[in-house]
Design a protein around this motif. Structure first.
Motif, short mmCIF file in Angstrom:
data_model
loop_
_atom_site.label_atom_id
_atom_site.label_comp_id
_atom_site.label_asym_id
_atom_site.label_seq_id
_atom_site.Cartn_x
_atom_site.Cartn_y
_atom_site.Cartn_z
N LEU A 249 3.89 7.08 4.82
CA LEU A 249 1.46 6.81 4.21
C LEU A 249 1.44 7.34 3.10
CD1 LEU A 249 -1.14 7.12 5.92
CD2 LEU A 249 0.05 9.28 7.00
N SER A 250 2.43 8.32 2.51
CA SER A 250 2.20 9.13 1.31
C SER A 250 1.86 8.24 0.09
CB SER A 250 2.83 10.23 1.04
OG SER A 250 2.72 10.62 -0.27
N GLU A 251 3.48 7.27 0.16
CA GLU A 251 2.50 6.17 -1.01
C GLU A 251 2.13 4.87 -0.75
OE1 GLU A 251 6.38 2.60 -2.66
OE2 GLU A 251 7.39 3.94 -1.00
N PHE A 252 1.87 4.88 0.95
CA PHE A 252 0.94 3.66 1.11
C PHE A 252 -0.46 4.51 0.62
CE2 PHE A 252 -3.03 2.28 3.52
CZ PHE A 252 -2.81 1.30 3.96
N HIS A 253 -0.88 5.42 0.81
CA HIS A 253 -2.06 6.14 0.74
C HIS A 253 -1.89 5.97 -1.45
CE1 HIS A 253 -4.75 10.11 -1.53
NE2 HIS A 253 -4.93 8.40 -0.28
N ARG A 254 -1.53 6.72 -2.02
CA ARG A 254 -1.10 6.11 -3.46
C ARG A 254 -1.57 4.44 -3.83
NH1 ARG A 254 2.61 5.13 -7.43
NH2 ARG A 254 3.91 5.23 -4.93
N ARG A 255 -1.22 3.43 -3.45
CA ARG A 255 -1.14 2.53 -4.05
C ARG A 255 -2.33 1.44 -3.55
NH1 ARG A 255 4.56 -0.36 -2.02
NH2 ARG A 255 4.23 -2.10 -2.63
N ALA A 256 -2.72 2.02 -2.02
CA ALA A 256 -4.32 2.16 -1.42
C ALA A 256 -4.81 2.14 -2.36
CB ALA A 256 -3.71 1.30 -0.25
N SER A 257 -4.76 3.51 -2.62
CA SER A 257 -5.62 3.76 -3.85
C SER A 257 -5.89 3.25 -4.76
CB SER A 257 -5.87 5.53 -3.58
OG SER A 257 -5.60 6.28 -2.50
N ALA A 258 -4.47 3.67 -5.64
CA ALA A 258 -4.74 2.01 -7.27
C ALA A 258 -5.23 0.86 -6.36
CB ALA A 258 -3.46 2.29 -7.67
N ALA A 259 -5.04 0.34 -5.53
CA ALA A 259 -5.45 -1.32 -5.62
C ALA A 259 -7.07 -0.88 -5.78
CB ALA A 259 -4.78 -1.76 -4.75
N ALA A 260 -7.48 -0.12 -4.75
CA ALA A 260 -8.35 -0.32 -4.24
C ALA A 260 -9.51 0.42 -5.33
CB ALA A 260 -9.12 0.48 -2.52
N GLY A 261 -9.10 1.41 -6.48
CA GLY A 261 -10.10 1.74 -7.61
C GLY A 261 -10.47 1.05 -8.30
N THR A 262 -9.04 0.27 -8.50
CA THR A 262 -9.45 -1.61 -9.65
C THR A 262 -10.05 -2.17 -9.58
OG1 THR A 262 -7.13 -1.53 -10.08
CG2 THR A 262 -7.81 -3.06 -10.76
N PHE A 263 -10.93 -2.26 -7.61
CA PHE A 263 -11.29 -3.64 -7.15
C PHE A 263 -12.64 -3.36 -7.18
CE2 PHE A 263 -13.89 -5.47 -3.47
CZ PHE A 263 -13.61 -6.30 -3.65
N ALA A 264 -13.10 -1.75 -7.02
CA ALA A 264 -14.31 -0.78 -6.01
C ALA A 264 -14.32 0.13 -7.12
CB ALA A 264 -14.42 -0.90 -4.77
N GLY A 265 -13.68 0.42 -7.92
CA GLY A 265 -14.03 1.56 -8.94
C GLY A 265 -13.77 2.85 -8.16
N ASP A 266 -14.97 3.52 -8.08
CA ASP A 266 -14.98 4.72 -6.68
C ASP A 266 -15.94 4.49 -5.55
OD1 ASP A 266 -14.52 7.90 -6.81
OD2 ASP A 266 -16.03 8.35 -6.62
N ASP A 267 -15.90 3.97 -5.59
CA ASP A 267 -17.23 2.97 -4.19
C ASP A 267 -15.94 2.41 -3.17
OD1 ASP A 267 -19.24 2.94 -3.18
OD2 ASP A 267 -20.09 1.20 -3.98
N TYR A 268 -15.06 2.89 -2.46
CA TYR A 268 -14.53 2.40 -1.44
C TYR A 268 -13.65 3.31 -0.62
CZ TYR A 268 -9.89 4.88 -3.71
OH TYR A 268 -9.64 5.50 -4.09
N GLU A 269 -13.73 3.33 0.75
CA GLU A 269 -12.65 4.22 1.77
C GLU A 269 -11.51 3.39 2.41
OE1 GLU A 269 -15.59 4.63 5.09
OE2 GLU A 269 -15.58 2.22 5.42
N ILE A 270 -11.00 4.65 2.59
CA ILE A 270 -9.71 4.14 3.35
C ILE A 270 -9.36 4.47 4.56
CG2 ILE A 270 -7.06 4.46 3.10
CD1 ILE A 270 -6.89 4.68 0.41
#
Length: 309
Positions: free
Chosen positions: A16-37
Motif C-alpha cells: 500500500l505505501s509503495e502503491f500510494h507513492r507511485r499512484a500519487s506521482a503518476a496522478a500528479g504528472t497527469f492532473a497536477g494537484d487536481d486528483y483524488e485516490i
C-alpha cells in the motif's frame, strides 16, 4: 476534479505505501494537484484499512471507503467508481502487479483515438500452463455461449471518461460480473497491450474461478436453457427411433430381447441428464431470487478523508 484513481484493498498492506507513492506521482504528472485516490477496503483481514486511514490523514488526496464486510472484488470496484468524482477515472489493482505508471500511456492512447476507455490486456497470460490453457478454454466457451465479444486476458487497469463511468454505474444487478459489464456498456474502447508482473499468489482459487465462469454465463447468456431443450428433444427422438427398432425386431424376429443392461444404462444416463438440467434451471432461478430481493450490493460503513462535497 480532473482525475480519480480507484483501487481496492484486500491483503495488500505490504504494497500500500509503495502503491500510494507511485499512484500519487503518476496522478500528479497527469492532473497536477487536481486528483483524488479512492481506496476501497473490501473487508481486508490485514492492516490495510489502518494504513489507508493514516494515508488519508496525511494526504488530502486520499479518500478511504470502508465497506462493512468483504463483498468481493467486483462489487468493491463498483463501490469505488460510485464514490469517484474525477472527469477521468483510472481503475487499478493495488497489489502492484499492475503499474500505476500505465496512466501515462493510457492517457496518450485515449487522446490519440478519442476513446472513452483504454484498458490493459496481457500479451502473455500470467500463470503456468494450466492457467493459460484453462483460460483459453474458458474464453472460447464463453464466446460460444454469451452474446458479447469478451476481450482476452483483461486486466483491471483501465482509464475511463466520466460519461462512461456514469453509464457503467447504471447497471444495478446484485450479482456482478464487472468484466462483462465493461463490454456491454459500450462506447469507444481500446485495448492496450501490457505485461503484468507477478508478486504474489492469486486469491482466486480454481473453485472461485469456476464459480465466476458459471456466474458470468448465466448472467449474460440464455444459451444453456436452449441447450437443455434441444438435448431433451434429441434424447426423445433417439429413444423414439430405438423403440420403433425394438418393436419392429420383435414383430419380425418374434424373439424376446435381453435388454436389462441397456435399460439400466438408459436409466442412469437419463437420470444424470435430468439432474444436470434441473441444476442449470436452479442456477437461473437462484439468480432471479437474488436480483428480485433488491439488496444493496455493498454497504459502506464509513468514508475517511478530507473530501469536500
Amino acid at each position: 476534479m480532473k482525475l480519480s484513481v480507484v483501487a481496492t484493498l484486500y491483503r495488500t498492506s505490504v504494497y500500500l505505501s509503495e502503491f500510494h507513492r507511485r499512484a500519487s506521482a503518476a496522478a500528479g504528472t497527469f492532473a497536477g494537484d487536481d486528483y483524488e485516490i479512492v481506496l476501497v477496503n473490501d473487508g481486508s483481514p490485514d492492516d490495510s484499512l489502518t494504513q489507508a486511514i493514516e494515508l488519508a490523514r496525511i494526504d488530502p488526496h486520499v479518500v478511504v471507503v470502508d465497506l462493512s464486510r468483504n463483498f468481493g472484488h467486483h462489487k468493491a470496484m463498483m463501490a469505488g467508481l460510485d464514490q469517484s468524482r474525477g472527469d477521468h477515472v483510472f481503475l487499478i489493482d493495488s497489489d502492484l502487479e499492475e503499474q500505476p505508471e500505465w496512466l501515462g500511456p493510457f492517457w496518450e492512447a485515449m487522446q490519440q483515438g478519442h476513446h472513452d476507455v483504454v484498458f490493459g490486456t496481457q500479451m502473455v497470460r500470467k500463470g503456468g500452463w494450466f492457467e493459460r490453457i484453462s483460460g483459453e478454454i474458458y474464453y472460447r466457451a464463453f464466446d460460444m455461449l454469451a452474446n458479447i465479444e469478451h476481450p482476452r486476458n483483461l486486466t483491471t487497469a483501465r482509464l475511463m471518461t466520466r460519461r462512461y463511468v456514469d453509464a457503467l454505474l447504471q447497471h444495478r444487478e446484485r450479482e456482478l460480473v464487472i468484466s462483462c459489464l465493461w463490454v456491454i456498456t459500450g462506447f469507444n474502447q481500446k485495448a492496450y497491450p501490457i505485461t503484468k508482473t507477478s508478486r504474489a499468489g492469486t486469491s482466486y482459487s480454481f473453485i472461485k474461478k469456476m464459480g465466476h465462469a458459471i456466474n458470468a454465463t448465466v448472467s449474460f447468456s440464455d444459451t444453456p436453457l436452449y441447450l437443455i431443450f434441444y438435448s431433451g428433444l434429441m434424447i426423445f427422438l433417439t429413444a423414439l427411433a430405438y423403440a420403433a427398432y425394438l418393436a419392429g425386431r420383435r414383430l419380425v424376429v418374434v424373439q424376446a430381447l435381453d435388454g436389462w443392461t441397456s435399460v439400466m444404462v438408459s436409466i442412469w444416463l437419463i437420470g444424470g441428464l435430468v439432474i444436470s438440467f434441473v441444476g442449470v434451471i436452479g442456477i437461473y432461478l437462484a439468480k432471479i431470487f437474488s436480483e428480485t430481493k433488491q439488496r444493496p450490493y455493498v454497504i459502506v460503513r464509513e468514508i475517511h478523508g478530507q473530501r469536500q462535497r
